[in-house]
Design a protein around this motif. Structure first.
Motif, PDB file in Angstrom:
ATOM      1  N   LEU A   7       0.950  -1.242   0.037  1.00 38.02           N
ATOM      2  CA  LEU A   7       0.266   0.285   0.116  1.00 38.02           C
ATOM      3  C   LEU A   7       0.958   0.984  -0.081  1.00 38.02           C
ATOM      4  CD1 LEU A   7      -2.951  -1.068   2.391  1.00 38.02           C
ATOM      5  CD2 LEU A   7      -2.609  -0.917  -0.262  1.00 38.02           C
ATOM      6  N   ASP A   8      -0.036   2.533  -0.365  1.00 37.43           N
ATOM      7  CA  ASP A   8       0.804   3.210  -0.133  1.00 37.43           C
ATOM      8  C   ASP A   8       1.227   3.706   0.604  1.00 37.43           C
ATOM      9  OD1 ASP A   8       0.815   4.513  -2.329  1.00 37.43           O
ATOM     10  OD2 ASP A   8      -0.663   5.641  -2.703  1.00 37.43           O
ATOM     11  N   VAL A   9       1.879   4.498   1.234  1.00 35.73           N
ATOM     12  CA  VAL A   9       2.864   5.115   2.805  1.00 35.73           C
ATOM     13  C   VAL A   9       1.936   6.085   3.502  1.00 35.73           C
ATOM     14  CG1 VAL A   9       4.430   6.516   3.819  1.00 35.73           C
ATOM     15  CG2 VAL A   9       4.840   5.212   1.650  1.00 35.73           C
ATOM     16  N   THR A  10       0.914   6.461   2.811  1.00 34.32           N
ATOM     17  CA  THR A  10      -0.217   7.330   3.888  1.00 34.32           C
ATOM     18  C   THR A  10      -1.499   6.261   3.783  1.00 34.32           C
ATOM     19  OG1 THR A  10      -1.161   7.481   1.146  1.00 34.32           O
ATOM     20  CG2 THR A  10       0.487   9.798   2.444  1.00 34.32           C
ATOM     21  N   VAL A  11      -1.474   5.336   3.603  1.00 33.75           N
ATOM     22  CA  VAL A  11      -2.513   4.760   4.289  1.00 33.75           C
ATOM     23  C   VAL A  11      -1.931   3.437   4.790  1.00 33.75           C
ATOM     24  CG1 VAL A  11      -4.424   2.875   3.219  1.00 33.75           C
ATOM     25  CG2 VAL A  11      -3.462   4.779   1.009  1.00 33.75           C
ATOM     26  N   GLN A  12      -0.538   3.143   4.477  1.00 33.06           N
ATOM     27  CA  GLN A  12      -0.166   2.382   5.651  1.00 33.06           C
ATOM     28  C   GLN A  12      -0.454   2.276   7.166  1.00 33.06           C
ATOM     29  OE1 GLN A  12       3.687   1.336   5.329  1.00 33.06           O
ATOM     30  NE2 GLN A  12       3.928   1.125   2.953  1.00 33.06           N
ATOM     31  N   ALA A  13      -0.381   3.471   7.459  1.00 36.14           N
ATOM     32  CA  ALA A  13      -0.279   4.181   9.409  1.00 36.14           C
ATOM     33  C   ALA A  13      -2.117   4.144   8.894  1.00 36.14           C
ATOM     34  CB  ALA A  13      -0.121   5.648   9.328  1.00 36.14           C
ATOM     35  N   GLN A  14      -3.081   4.484   8.222  1.00 35.93           N
ATOM     36  CA  GLN A  14      -4.419   3.717   8.046  1.00 35.93           C
ATOM     37  C   GLN A  14      -4.735   2.410   8.419  1.00 35.93           C
ATOM     38  OE1 GLN A  14      -6.469   5.430   5.456  1.00 35.93           O
ATOM     39  NE2 GLN A  14      -5.490   8.040   5.099  1.00 35.93           N
ATOM     40  N   ILE A  15      -3.996   1.565   8.043  1.00 37.35           N
ATOM     41  CA  ILE A  15      -4.861   0.264   7.897  1.00 37.35           C
ATOM     42  C   ILE A  15      -4.041   0.100   9.220  1.00 37.35           C
ATOM     43  CG2 ILE A  15      -4.131  -1.861   6.677  1.00 37.35           C
ATOM     44  CD1 ILE A  15      -6.598  -0.228   5.082  1.00 37.35           C
ATOM     45  N   LEU A  16      -2.495   0.093   9.609  1.00 35.39           N
ATOM     46  CA  LEU A  16      -2.040  -0.440  10.830  1.00 35.39           C
ATOM     47  C   LEU A  16      -2.973  -0.417  12.157  1.00 35.39           C
ATOM     48  CD1 LEU A  16       1.579  -0.157  10.265  1.00 35.39           C
ATOM     49  CD2 LEU A  16      -0.307  -2.528  10.728  1.00 35.39           C
ATOM     50  N   ASP A  17      -3.776   1.303  11.830  1.00 34.50           N
ATOM     51  CA  ASP A  17      -4.304   1.447  13.131  1.00 34.50           C
ATOM     52  C   ASP A  17      -5.801   0.507  13.504  1.00 34.50           C
ATOM     53  OD1 ASP A  17      -2.816   3.958  13.946  1.00 34.50           O
ATOM     54  OD2 ASP A  17      -3.430   5.188  12.781  1.00 34.50           O
ATOM     55  N   LEU A  18      -6.206   0.627  12.085  1.00 31.14           N
ATOM     56  CA  LEU A  18      -8.141   0.021  11.667  1.00 31.14           C
ATOM     57  C   LEU A  18      -7.234  -1.544  12.284  1.00 31.14           C
ATOM     58  CD1 LEU A  18     -10.526  -0.380  10.838  1.00 31.14           C
ATOM     59  CD2 LEU A  18      -9.287  -1.457   8.705  1.00 31.14           C
ATOM     60  N   LEU A  19      -6.300  -1.948  11.655  1.00 33.53           N
ATOM     61  CA  LEU A  19      -6.304  -3.243  12.385  1.00 33.53           C
ATOM     62  C   LEU A  19      -5.688  -3.548  13.829  1.00 33.53           C
ATOM     63  CD1 LEU A  19      -3.496  -4.823   9.934  1.00 33.53           C
ATOM     64  CD2 LEU A  19      -6.145  -5.555  10.212  1.00 33.53           C
ATOM     65  N   ALA A  20      -5.354  -2.073  14.742  1.00 33.90           N
ATOM     66  CA  ALA A  20      -5.207  -2.676  16.262  1.00 33.90           C
ATOM     67  C   ALA A  20      -5.969  -2.154  17.083  1.00 33.90           C
ATOM     68  CB  ALA A  20      -3.838  -1.182  16.372  1.00 33.90           C
ATOM     69  N   ALA A  21      -7.175  -1.217  16.378  1.00 31.43           N
ATOM     70  CA  ALA A  21      -8.615  -0.521  16.482  1.00 31.43           C
ATOM     71  C   ALA A  21      -9.383  -1.930  16.947  1.00 31.43           C
ATOM     72  CB  ALA A  21      -9.063   0.569  15.987  1.00 31.43           C
ATOM     73  N   GLN A  22      -9.703  -2.824  16.060  1.00 34.52           N
ATOM     74  CA  GLN A  22     -10.741  -3.813  15.896  1.00 34.52           C
ATOM     75  C   GLN A  22      -9.909  -4.835  16.847  1.00 34.52           C
ATOM     76  OE1 GLN A  22     -13.126  -4.390  13.593  1.00 34.52           O
ATOM     77  NE2 GLN A  22     -13.480  -1.749  13.093  1.00 34.52           N
ATOM     78  N   GLN A  23      -8.703  -4.676  16.938  1.00 39.11           N
ATOM     79  CA  GLN A  23      -8.200  -6.054  17.909  1.00 39.11           C
ATOM     80  C   GLN A  23      -8.032  -5.536  18.993  1.00 39.11           C
ATOM     81  OE1 GLN A  23      -4.061  -5.540  18.740  1.00 39.11           O
ATOM     82  NE2 GLN A  23      -4.133  -7.178  19.518  1.00 39.11           N
ATOM     83  N   ARG A  24      -8.356  -4.700  19.528  1.00 36.33           N
ATOM     84  CA  ARG A  24      -8.568  -3.622  20.951  1.00 36.33           C
ATOM     85  C   ARG A  24     -10.055  -4.156  21.262  1.00 36.33           C
ATOM     86  NH1 ARG A  24      -7.348   1.482  21.075  1.00 36.33           N
ATOM     87  NH2 ARG A  24      -6.477   1.042  19.125  1.00 36.33           N
ATOM     88  N   GLU A  25     -11.279  -3.741  19.960  1.00 35.98           N
ATOM     89  CA  GLU A  25     -12.224  -3.752  20.581  1.00 35.98           C
ATOM     90  C   GLU A  25     -12.815  -5.121  20.558  1.00 35.98           C
ATOM     91  OE1 GLU A  25     -14.766  -2.144  17.080  1.00 35.98           O
ATOM     92  OE2 GLU A  25     -13.612  -0.248  17.669  1.00 35.98           O
ATOM     93  N   ARG A  26     -11.906  -5.796  19.571  1.00 29.74           N
ATOM     94  CA  ARG A  26     -12.375  -7.453  19.776  1.00 29.74           C
ATOM     95  C   ARG A  26     -11.984  -8.713  20.853  1.00 29.74           C
ATOM     96  NH1 ARG A  26     -14.869  -8.838  14.677  1.00 29.74           N
ATOM     97  NH2 ARG A  26     -15.519  -7.312  13.690  1.00 29.74           N
ATOM     98  N   SER A  27     -11.190  -7.809  20.921  1.00 32.07           N
ATOM     99  CA  SER A  27     -10.304  -8.687  22.364  1.00 32.07           C
ATOM    100  C   SER A  27      -9.486  -9.681  21.622  1.00 32.07           C
ATOM    101  CB  SER A  27     -10.342  -9.197  23.211  1.00 32.07           C
ATOM    102  OG  SER A  27     -11.653  -9.562  23.438  1.00 32.07           O
ATOM    103  N   MET A  28      -9.265  -9.671  20.310  1.00 29.64           N
ATOM    104  CA  MET A  28      -8.883 -11.296  19.000  1.00 29.64           C
ATOM    105  C   MET A  28      -7.023 -10.871  19.593  1.00 29.64           C
ATOM    106  SD  MET A  28      -9.890 -10.426  15.112  1.00 29.64           S
ATOM    107  CE  MET A  28      -8.906  -8.676  15.211  1.00 29.64           C
ATOM    108  N   ALA A  29      -6.272 -11.820  19.327  1.00 29.07           N
ATOM    109  CA  ALA A  29      -4.986 -11.602  19.429  1.00 29.07           C
ATOM    110  C   ALA A  29      -4.144 -11.585  18.108  1.00 29.07           C
ATOM    111  CB  ALA A  29      -4.809 -13.228  20.012  1.00 29.07           C
TER     112      ALA A  29
END
Lengths: 365, 317
Positions: free
Chosen positions: A201-223
């Motif tokens: 992905l584009d550098v500008t989008v990378q952080a968004q996707i990583l933040d999204l993964l982190a947010a989903q992971q916390r919300e769902r208490s998923m490993a």
């Protein structure tokens, strides 16, 4: 940085967290025309529920094969994988394809590297999300569609109702990766593998996707196991980091510990190869000289020795075991660790001798 | 829809070219066209009659346009041997040829698709090896050899099917199908072998795609991955080959009709060529050429169905 350390295991250290994944002596080999290639060589680690492990290494270090081996998502022919993988109460090694299908998607899911190729170009996005909902959770067509809309909006896709009818080629790379994340999350997995999820992905989008993964992971208490070649990606987003080299874990530690007191010269070299904002511009990047080891016939001793500025004769014939560091949860495999008197001395000796870091040349005593 | 309109305009252009060259065929005959049509025993009155009827004293472009106008109304002229309208002969013979082509293609796809999928699932497996060897064997057998072998086994020795003959479908549907089985198999085998090889190769390539691994990681069952995820992207090449195969298939159909004495267009063509019945030959050439172009136009449309990316980008939002 503190975000990764707010999980239950750290706030209440006296209550042991539930171990979700235990990998013991995992070994995966591929038959190649040149002989057996050992891509994952005796890897062991544990992952507690709801936590994030970063697996870092350069291309060919075995990090992708490790995640596929844990998932048991290996080619049917030519690949052999032994060891123990205990996930969520399942002994994964030895399960049939049919048994694995009951785990894949529902308990264990994966986000792939390149969203340009990981979505089916001939199927509408809606169908690609709803098919696992209908197949695994037995939802009706309309229930699954409703759920898909919820999933798409939770991964930040605008106008999800309309996007359901789109084909992948009608979406940008960032949106597509959001769709593959929605597909992976569809059935509420307990462990998500993200295999270089932002590399394409584009550098500008990378952080968004990583933040999204982190947010989903916390919300769902998923490993989550985040596989990447970029230490910068895992720095603020993981609880622990495992550094892989030549199919082995060469250092593993809680993220903070790793950055503060890394012991393995390879980890140091990886960190040195990341461009940093605090350096003046045009500072040359420190590339790691040489190439990763040949995994068909790996060199004796430490596999990083031919490229290591600390390497001593001992490193070339005696393989360092993965041993515990003084800090809890920190393991590393090195005879002359970074930041220790032995390490400093080894580096100094090499400097005095003027040993160039040419992997073709051997250290003479 | 704009795309469809553009394709239709192209189709009309191609059809004009194809019909023009079909028409030119008659005019490329050596010497006087009227003499060629009537044969060596032509009378002066006959030649004058044919010259007038075929507008042979007019310039070629004008003749072509007038001929095309007649053809569009279904008038291909009449045979100078049987004095039957060419359109009437074609109307009688075409259904037989079309039935033969359709049944043979249904047979070819019905076997090629499942076999191709299963062969691709385990390349180098026993099913793949057997189907590959058999396919190559059949590819090496031209229809006139295979037809004779099938007749020897199933008609002469086993008496399961008639060696030759044809019953119209409307007279007795059962007997019609029974008569068509051996000819259809003879014609289908060559296509089957090609389709099987193409689909197998495409499926093997598709099964290496990331989105297939992704479907596996979603826990989808194998049959669903094969039919829902892998088949459609793999059929694009198959459809192309099937479209291009139509030409060879029509040639094959002519041979098969001849071997099994089916009263189709092929037999009519062969008879007309031998008796120098040029207007009938011209009519057949036009019909076959137009059919080929139209089938491949349909193949183009099928791409749009099979591959959403070919439909042009229309981003929402």
């Amino acid at each position: 940085m503190s975000r990764g350390h707010t999980t239950a295991g750290h706030e209440y250290p006296e209550i042991p967290a539930e171990t979700l994944l235990t990998v013991e002596d995992l070994r995966t080999t591929f038959d190649t025309p040149r002989g057996k290639l050992t891509a994952v060589d005796g890897v062991s680690f544990e992952l507690e529920a709801g936590r994030t492990l970063g697996v870092v290494g350069e291309s060919g270090s075995g990090k992708t094969v490790l995640s596929r081996s844990v998932m048991r998502l290996l080619p049917k022919r030519g690949a052999t994988s032994t060891g123990r993988v205990r996930f969520n109460g399942h002994e994964m090694v030895g399960l049939t394809q049919k048994q694995l299908r009951g785990i894949w998607g529902t308990e264990l899911a994966m986000v792939f590297q390149d969203p340009m190729t990981s979505l089916n170009p001939t199927m509408r996005i809606g169908n690609q999300i709803t098919e696992s909902l209908r197949y695994h959770l037995g939802m009706s067509s309309s229930e699954a569609t409703e759920h898909a809309v919820v999933l798409l909006s939770s991964v930040g896709i605008p106008t999800p109702e309309r996007r359901l009818h789109d084909y992948p080629h009608q979406l940008s790379g960032g949106l597509r990766q959001r769709v593959t994340i929605a597909i992976a999350l569809a059935c509420g997995p307990r462990l998500l593998f993200a295999d270089e999820p932002t590399t394409a992905l584009d550098v500008t989008v990378q952080a968004q996707i990583l933040d999204l993964l982190a947010a989903q992971q916390r919300e769902r208490s998923m490993a989550m196991i985040l596989v990447t070649h970029d230490l910068g990606v895992v720095a603020g987003r993981t609880d622990d980091i495992a550094v892989m080299y030549g199919g082995k874990i060469v250092e593993q530690a809680p993220t903070k510990t790793l950055f503060a007191e890394m012991r393995m010269p390879y980890t140091e070299a990886l960190l040195g190869s990341i461009p940093r904002a605090d350096q003046p511009s045009h500072t040359p990047l420190q590339a790691i000289p040489g190439r990763p080891p040949d995994l068909v016939s790996p060199p004796p001793g430490c596999r990083f020795a031919p490229r290591c500025p600390y390497a001593q004769p001992r490193c070339r014939h005696e393989e360092p075991p993965l041993r515990e560091a003084p800090t809890k949860g920190h393991r590393f495999a090195c005879w002359f660790p970074v930041g220790t008197p032995e390490g400093r001395q080894a580096l100094e000796e090499n400097r005095v001798r003027g040993v160039a870091l040419d992997p073709a040349r051997s250290v003479t005593t | 829809m704009a795309l469809l309109a553009r394709r239709l305009v192209q189709l009309v252009g191609v059809l004009l070219v194809v019909t023009f060259f079909s028409y030119l065929l008659l005019n490329l005959l050596p010497g006087n066209v009227a003499v060629a049509v009537l044969g060596p025993n032509a009378t002066a009155a006959g030649i004058a009659h044919v010259t007038a009827e075929l507008h042979l004293n007019q310039p070629l472009p004008q003749r072509y346009i007038e001929w095309l106008w007649q053809v569009l109304q279904g008038n291909f002229g009449e045979s100078y041997h049987t004095h039957e309208a060419v359109s009437t002969s074609l109307a009688q013979r075409l259904p037989v040829t079309i039935e033969l082509l359709v049944i043979s293609q249904i047979l070819a796809f019905a076997f090629a698709i499942p076999l191709g999928i299963l062969a691709a699932l385990r390349p180098g497996g026993w099913l793949d090896n057997i189907s590959s060897i058999t396919a190559f064997g059949f590819l090496a057998l031209p229809p006139y050899v295979l037809g004779v072998i099938l007749v020897l086994i199933f008609a002469v020795s086993l008496h399961w099917f008639p060696a030759t003959g044809y019953t119209p479908f409307l007279t007795d549907p059962g007997a019609n199908i029974h008569d068509m089985i051996l000819p259809s198999i003879t014609l289908a085998v060559g296509s089957l072998a090609v389709y099987l090889r193409v689909l197998r190769a495409e499926m093997i390539a598709t099964l290496q795609e990331d989105y297939i691994t992704m479907a596996v990681a979603k826990g989808m069952p194998t049959w669903r991955i094969l039919t829902r995820h892998a088949l459609r992207p793999s059929t694009i090449a198959l459809v192309t080959v099937a479209g291009l195969n139509v030409g060879a298939l029509i040639g094959g159909a002519f041979l098969v009709e001849y071997i099994f004495a089916l009263p189709g267009v092929g037999v009519l063509a062969i008879e007309s060529i031998f008796s120098k019945d040029y207007l009938v030959v011209q009519g057949i050439v036009v019909v076959v050429a137009v059919a080929y172009v139209v089938v491949n136009f349909c193949v183009d449309l099928l791409y749009l169905f099979l591959d959403p990316r070919a439909r042009g980008v229309q981003t929402l939002g």
